[in-house]
Design a protein around this motif. Structure first.
Motif, PDB file in Angstrom:
ATOM      1  N   LYS A 141       0.860  -1.178   0.000  1.00 41.26           N
ATOM      2  CA  LYS A 141       0.000   0.000   0.000  1.00 41.26           C
ATOM      3  C   LYS A 141       0.896   1.227   0.000  1.00 41.26           C
ATOM      4  N   TYR A 142       0.532   2.201  -0.811  1.00 41.98           N
ATOM      5  CA  TYR A 142       1.370   3.383  -0.875  1.00 41.98           C
ATOM      6  C   TYR A 142       0.685   4.604  -0.296  1.00 41.98           C
ATOM      7  N   GLU A 143       1.404   5.333   0.494  1.00 44.68           N
ATOM      8  CA  GLU A 143       0.951   6.651   0.953  1.00 44.68           C
ATOM      9  C   GLU A 143       2.121   7.591   0.713  1.00 44.68           C
ATOM     10  N   GLY A 144       1.862   8.709   0.102  1.00 43.53           N
ATOM     11  CA  GLY A 144       2.984   9.628  -0.083  1.00 43.53           C
ATOM     12  C   GLY A 144       2.601  10.842  -0.895  1.00 43.53           C
ATOM     13  N   TRP A 145       3.599  11.726  -1.062  1.00 42.36           N
ATOM     14  CA  TRP A 145       3.399  12.964  -1.822  1.00 42.36           C
ATOM     15  C   TRP A 145       3.706  12.713  -3.282  1.00 42.36           C
ATOM     16  N   TYR A 146       2.697  12.892  -4.139  1.00 43.73           N
ATOM     17  CA  TYR A 146       2.845  12.586  -5.556  1.00 43.73           C
ATOM     18  C   TYR A 146       2.788  13.855  -6.391  1.00 43.73           C
ATOM     19  N   SER A 147       3.729  13.956  -7.353  1.00 43.45           N
ATOM     20  CA  SER A 147       3.686  15.079  -8.303  1.00 43.45           C
ATOM     21  C   SER A 147       3.150  14.560  -9.620  1.00 43.45           C
ATOM     22  N   VAL A 148       1.989  15.054 -10.018  1.00 46.00           N
ATOM     23  CA  VAL A 148       1.410  14.628 -11.292  1.00 46.00           C
ATOM     24  C   VAL A 148       2.291  15.137 -12.432  1.00 46.00           C
TER      25      VAL A 148
ATOM     26  N   TYR B 248       6.711  10.120  -6.935  1.00 50.54           N
ATOM     27  CA  TYR B 248       6.540  10.373  -5.503  1.00 50.54           C
ATOM     28  C   TYR B 248       7.804  11.010  -4.948  1.00 50.54           C
ATOM     29  N   TYR B 249       7.644  11.824  -3.926  1.00 49.57           N
ATOM     30  CA  TYR B 249       8.809  12.407  -3.250  1.00 49.57           C
ATOM     31  C   TYR B 249       8.773  12.075  -1.772  1.00 49.57           C
ATOM     32  N   GLY B 250       9.975  11.857  -1.194  1.00 46.31           N
ATOM     33  CA  GLY B 250      10.079  11.612   0.244  1.00 46.31           C
ATOM     34  C   GLY B 250       9.726  12.890   1.000  1.00 46.31           C
ATOM     35  N   GLU B 251       9.231  12.713   2.259  1.00 45.54           N
ATOM     36  CA  GLU B 251       8.820  13.867   3.067  1.00 45.54           C
ATOM     37  C   GLU B 251       9.916  14.956   3.074  1.00 45.54           C
ATOM     38  N   ASP B 252      11.165  14.529   3.211  1.00 45.79           N
ATOM     39  CA  ASP B 252      12.266  15.497   3.316  1.00 45.79           C
ATOM     40  C   ASP B 252      12.538  16.220   2.000  1.00 45.79           C
ATOM     41  N   GLU B 253      11.939  15.733   0.925  1.00 42.04           N
ATOM     42  CA  GLU B 253      12.132  16.411  -0.368  1.00 42.04           C
ATOM     43  C   GLU B 253      10.981  17.381  -0.659  1.00 42.04           C
TER      44      GLU B 253
ATOM     45  N   VAL C 229       3.821  21.027  -7.689  1.00 41.03           N
ATOM     46  CA  VAL C 229       2.840  20.854  -6.614  1.00 41.03           C
ATOM     47  C   VAL C 229       2.603  19.356  -6.373  1.00 41.03           C
ATOM     48  N   LEU C 230       2.449  19.005  -5.092  1.00 41.62           N
ATOM     49  CA  LEU C 230       2.281  17.586  -4.724  1.00 41.62           C
ATOM     50  C   LEU C 230       0.891  17.349  -4.155  1.00 41.62           C
ATOM     51  N   THR C 231       0.395  16.125  -4.339  1.00 37.53           N
ATOM     52  CA  THR C 231      -0.868  15.776  -3.680  1.00 37.53           C
ATOM     53  C   THR C 231      -0.639  14.522  -2.844  1.00 37.53           C
TER      54      THR C 231
ATOM     55  N   ARG D  98      26.705  15.991 -12.832  1.00 33.40           N
ATOM     56  CA  ARG D  98      25.307  15.535 -12.761  1.00 33.40           C
ATOM     57  C   ARG D  98      25.240  14.075 -12.294  1.00 33.40           C
ATOM     58  N   PHE D  99      26.209  13.279 -12.742  1.00 27.95           N
ATOM     59  CA  PHE D  99      26.243  11.876 -12.327  1.00 27.95           C
ATOM     60  C   PHE D  99      26.487  11.797 -10.818  1.00 27.95           C
ATOM     61  N   ASN D 100      27.342  12.683 -10.296  1.00 33.51           N
ATOM     62  CA  ASN D 100      27.616  12.681  -8.855  1.00 33.51           C
ATOM     63  C   ASN D 100      26.341  12.907  -8.047  1.00 33.51           C
ATOM     64  N   GLU D 101      25.441  13.735  -8.560  1.00 33.58           N
ATOM     65  CA  GLU D 101      24.176  13.976  -7.843  1.00 33.58           C
ATOM     66  C   GLU D 101      23.388  12.665  -7.720  1.00 33.58           C
ATOM     67  N   VAL D 102      23.412  11.896  -8.795  1.00 34.16           N
ATOM     68  CA  VAL D 102      22.703  10.615  -8.807  1.00 34.16           C
ATOM     69  C   VAL D 102      23.342   9.670  -7.783  1.00 34.16           C
ATOM     70  N   ILE D 103      24.672   9.637  -7.793  1.00 37.60           N
ATOM     71  CA  ILE D 103      25.384   8.725  -6.889  1.00 37.60           C
ATOM     72  C   ILE D 103      25.074   9.091  -5.427  1.00 37.60           C
ATOM     73  N   SER D 104      25.065  10.389  -5.124  1.00 37.82           N
ATOM     74  CA  SER D 104      24.757  10.786  -3.742  1.00 37.82           C
ATOM     75  C   SER D 104      23.346  10.357  -3.377  1.00 37.82           C
ATOM     76  N   PHE D 105      22.424  10.487  -4.316  1.00 35.89           N
ATOM     77  CA  PHE D 105      21.048  10.077  -4.041  1.00 35.89           C
ATOM     78  C   PHE D 105      21.010   8.590  -3.677  1.00 35.89           C
ATOM     79  N   VAL D 106      21.725   7.779  -4.430  1.00 36.10           N
ATOM     80  CA  VAL D 106      21.710   6.334  -4.166  1.00 36.10           C
ATOM     81  C   VAL D 106      22.414   6.035  -2.842  1.00 36.10           C
ATOM     82  N   LYS D 107      23.509   6.737  -2.565  1.00 32.99           N
ATOM     83  CA  LYS D 107      24.236   6.526  -1.305  1.00 32.99           C
ATOM     84  C   LYS D 107      23.349   6.858  -0.118  1.00 32.99           C
ATOM     85  N   GLY D 108      22.418   7.798  -0.326  1.00 39.48           N
ATOM     86  CA  GLY D 108      21.509   8.200   0.755  1.00 39.48           C
ATOM     87  C   GLY D 108      20.497   7.117   1.113  1.00 39.48           C
ATOM     88  N   GLY D 109      20.470   6.028   0.348  1.00 41.79           N
ATOM     89  CA  GLY D 109      19.547   4.923   0.651  1.00 41.79           C
ATOM     90  C   GLY D 109      18.378   4.914  -0.323  1.00 41.79           C
ATOM     91  N   LEU D 110      17.938   3.722  -0.694  1.00 38.35           N
ATOM     92  CA  LEU D 110      16.840   3.613  -1.659  1.00 38.35           C
ATOM     93  C   LEU D 110      15.645   2.918  -1.028  1.00 38.35           C
TER      94      LEU D 110
END
Ligand code: ME8
Length: 524
Positions: free
Chosen positions: A127-134, A139-144, A161-163, A197-209
């Motif tokens: 089941k999913y609950e979260g902030w979704y950008s159409v 979906y985005y994490g609360e901290d995003e 805008v998120l719903t 730009r690739f480094n941004e992706v790597i940091s995102f993955v290092k932050g946990g998935l």
């Protein structure tokens, strides 16, 4: 397929597929043109190229736009896919297939990759609950996210805008792929580019998935989930799969799949790097499919430094620009002005500056002056060169070094770098022409005049061959006035011909100006 094709090295390149819920703008044109230049470069360099582009037609955003317009999603995407196809035609995009994600073979491919991921144990129901950008279909994490003064919650990543959304959903075990992705990035440091730009992706993955919600039940405009048609697939699962459909998946034994997969490069914009450099390789690893070799992330184009938006009325339609400046001029401007990967800005004066100085002066004028002299003084044939001076040799060596340089640049999608060097050599050729002054030699030393004109035409020939990927029509016209046009063997325009110098005695047609200066339209 001809026997020559099978001897060629395959090269598979893709653009992002556009959401056909609006109209094409200059940012889309930028991506199509860059990818097209890359495809043309490889064809001219002897590769067997497959170039895929198209439209991303499923998802909530399309469903909502159709509803607002009071038409069905099918009517909307049929109408707008035609508009995007037309934009490709206006921009001279030489794609091999224009894929629409509503194509039947694409639905089959999406269901096939889903089953593979399911068989791998990577899909489960939750089941999913979260902030979704159409807008972003993400979906985005609360901290995003952050709550703003207008009462709406926004994605801090994309400012959309998120719903709050709650639904039963299938999930992909993305959390299982963190280590595998990091190992991939380590082993393949060029998997994503440019590095920043690739480094941004790597940091995102290092932050946990976290596991990824990959189905929707609140609307039905999508590919049905195999075995549970209450759900449609999350549009990004289906969208990314287009790259496989384009070469025949799920028939992995097909000639085209074996030949072209894995893709050599996916060209995309910076807002969708996460989907291409995180989700996509994870899906492919799960399905047991080889990974693409490279994800090239370009920057965004802004109008005079300001983000394009309908409300500001500063969205440039590609066809308007082509009408105003000319197609080759637009293609040249976009690739010469902004280093691919960086963000860039455009405005009328910048386009006119490039047209008048780089195209009309440095290239057009040089061609016109040297060719007119040849027409008048050399019987309209390529003159016979005499002994070469150090200055002649230097000019020819600089032109001869352009192909290896261009190859190095295109290898990393550095169109700007390649054009910059070519124009540097043109600048030197203009200086050479002025110093040698063949119009003076005409009266004092005709053989020397012939040599100078020969060297100049030879540089122009090499430059004309090399600018074909960026300015196909203008390059064809230049090659025609250099006696290398349509009526001659096509091989003289391929990169392999660069090492074969102009043949003295070749008859040249009357020169015609190719790059007019931009004149401001008279005030009404
Ligand atoms: O993202 N400058 O589609 P899209 C440069 N359907 N590039 C820009 C740009 C700008 N101002 N605006 C957009 C999607 N782009 C998905 C892709 S791929 C499996 C699915 C680029 O229509 C953007 O970064 O929003 C993307 O690469 C492409 O245009 C299509 O954007």
């Amino acid at each position: 397929m001809t026997s020559t094709d099978s001897a060629k090295t395959p090269y598979y390149i893709t653009t992002a597929i556009t959401y056909p819920n609006g109209v094409p703008h200059i940012g889309h044109a930028y991506e199509y043109i860059a990818t097209d230049a890359m495809a043309r470069f490889k064809r001219l360099d002897g590769f067997d190229v497959m170039f895929l582009t198209g439209t991303d037609e499923h998802g909530m955003k399309i469903a909502q736009t159709a509803e607002k317009e009071g038409i069905t999603p099918t009517e909307l995407v049929d109408r707008n896919a035609a508009v995007y196809k037309e934009a490709h035609a206006v921009l001279g995009i030489s794609y091999d297939r224009f894929i629409r994600t509503t194509d039947a073979d694409h639905c089959a491919a999406s269901q096939a990759i889903w089953r593979k991921m399911e068989e791998a144990g990577d899909i489960y129901l939750g089941k999913y609950e979260g902030w979704y950008s159409v807008r972003d279909e993400a979906y985005y994490g609360e901290d995003e996210t952050e709550l703003r003064e207008d009462g709406n919650r926004y994605s801090k990543v994309t400012e959309t805008v998120l719903t709050w959304t709650e639904e039963e959903s299938y999930f992909f075990r993305l959390s299982n792929y963190q280590d595998k992705l990091l190992a991939l990035y380590d082993a393949e440091p060029d998997f994503g580019a440019p590095r920043t730009r690739f480094n941004e992706v790597i940091s995102f993955v290092k932050g946990g998935l976290e596991d990824l919600s990959i189905s929707r039940t609140t609307f039905d405009w999508g590919v049905p989930v195999p075995g549970d048609d209450k759900h449609v697939m999350y549009v990004w699962v289906d969208a990314l799969t287009n790259y496989l459909t384009g070469v025949g998946y799920p028939d992995t034994d097909s000639e085209s799949f074996r030949k072209f997969w894995p893709a050599d490069v996916h060209v995309i914009g910076k807002d969708i790097s996460r989907f291409h450099a995180v989700y996509w390789p994870a899906f492919l690893m799960s399905a047991g499919i080889e990974l693409p070799k490279r994800v090239m992330i370009h920057g965004f184009l802004h109008n005079n430094g300001v983000k394009m938006s309908k409300s500001l009325g500063n969205v440039v339609a590609p066809a308007d620009w082509v009408g105003q400046y000319g197609l080759d001029q637009v293609r040249f401007f976009l690739l010469r002005e902004v280093p691919f990967g960086a963000d860039g800005s455009y405005n009328h004066d910048a386009v006119v500056g490039r047209m008048n100085s780089d195209l009309a002066n440095n290239l057009g004028n040089l061609a016109q002056r040297s060719l007119s002299m040849v027409a008048k003084n050399c019987n309209a044939t390529v003159p016979v060169p005499g002994p070469l001076t150090a200055a002649d040799e230097e000019m020819l060596a600089a032109a001869g070094a352009l192909l290896p340089h261009a190859r190095d640049c295109y290898q990393v999608q550095d169109f700007h770098g390649s054009l910059e060097r070519i124009w540097h050599v043109l600048g030197d050729t203009n200086a050479y022409f002025a110093e040698q002054a063949p119009w003076v030699l005409r009266k004092t030393d005709v053989p020397r005049m012939e040599t100078v004109l020969y060297v100049t035409l030879e540089v122009l020939r090499i430059v004309s061959i090399l600018i074909q990927p960026v300015m196909p029509d203008a390059a064809a016209k230049l090659l025609t006035v250099l006696g290398q046009g349509e009526s001659s063997d096509e091989s003289v325009r391929q990169f392999a011909a660069i090492g074969t110098p102009l043949v003295p005695g070749t008859v040249l047609p009357a020169p015609t100006p190719i790059f007019p200066k931009y004149e401001e339209p008279a005030e009404a």
